[in-house]
Write an enzyme that holds these catalytic residues in place. Structure first.
Site, PDB file in Angstrom:
ATOM      1  CB  SER A 192      -0.957   0.004   1.211  1.00  0.00           C
ATOM      2  OG  SER A 192      -1.762  -1.153   1.229  1.00  0.00           O
ATOM      3  NE  ARG A 193       3.770   2.626  -4.887  1.00  0.00           N
ATOM      4  CZ  ARG A 193       3.795   1.429  -5.460  1.00  0.00           C
ATOM      5  NH1 ARG A 193       3.743   0.338  -4.721  1.00  0.00           N
ATOM      6  NH2 ARG A 193       3.849   1.303  -6.772  1.00  0.00           N
TER       7      ARG A 193
END
Length: 215
Positions: A192-193
């Protein structure tokens, strides 16, 4: 390439994590651990790194060079002192190195001051290189304009004949630099970065402060 395809290119990283408690207090030792792990999994060109320099008035440039040594004093590479990078370092010794190992989902950024290594160290490394590489360093006016490839091949052939049966002398314009780090960041890709970023900042000649940055 379709621009929509380009915009949608992405990878989700999930192979490992990085915490303040899992890393060493000394970033050079932590670099050694990560470098050894890159060797263990046969990361291609694991010692390749992007060297970023800038002119005295701040115009940046970057290129890939090879790490040829590291220790608590810094990170060493070799080049032509009269190349673009050499001229920029002469005027502005601040520089940065970036390693990126996609298969490990890892990046290391290093910022610091660039200095020449000793002549003796440069001589020792120069004569450890393959003979063809020694001749190449002597033949190439790195970063300068040349009329064609044939001209530099001709120079290389002339030098090959000139030094047949002799040691190739290290040119005075060729040697090593060491980047003495003031900041080292270890980046580990996460889902999810929400990547892990642990940064070490040098606070005196021996000690480092370790902090986490938002991804």
């Amino acid at each position: 390439m379709n621009q929509d395809n380009l915009q949608n290119m992405r990878e989700d990283y999930a192979s490992a994590e990085l915490s303040e408690n899992s890393v060493k207090a000394d970033p050079i030792k932590q670099f050694g651990i990560w470098f050894d792990e890159a060797q263990e999994v046969n990361v291609p060109e694991k010692n390749s790194m992007t060297l970023s320099t800038a002119t005295h008035d701040g115009r940046p440039s970057a290129r890939v060079v090879l790490l040829k040594g590291y220790h608590e004093g810094g990170f060493v590479f070799y080049t032509n002192y009269l190349s673009r990078k050499g001229k920029e370092i002469n005027k502005n010794p601040l520089g940065a190195l970036t390693f990126f190992w996609p298969s490990l989902e890892r990046q290391i950024r290093i910022e610091g001051i660039l200095e020449k290594v000793s002549k003796e160290e440069s001589e020792k490394y120069f004569h450890s290189r393959p003979r063809e590489s020694q001749l190449g360093a002597l033949a190439s006016p790195q970063s300068q304009e040349i009329p064609n490839r044939e001209s530099i091949e001709k120079k290389w052939n002339e030098l090959t004949a000139e030094y047949e049966g002799k040691d190739v002398p290290k040119p005075s314009f060729w040697g090593g630099y060491i980047l003495k780090p003031r900041l080292i960041e270890f980046w580990q890709g996460r889902p999810s970065r929400l990547h892990d970023r642990i940064v070490y900042k040098k606070i005196d000649n021996k000690n480092w402060k370790k902090v986490r940055l938002a991804p």
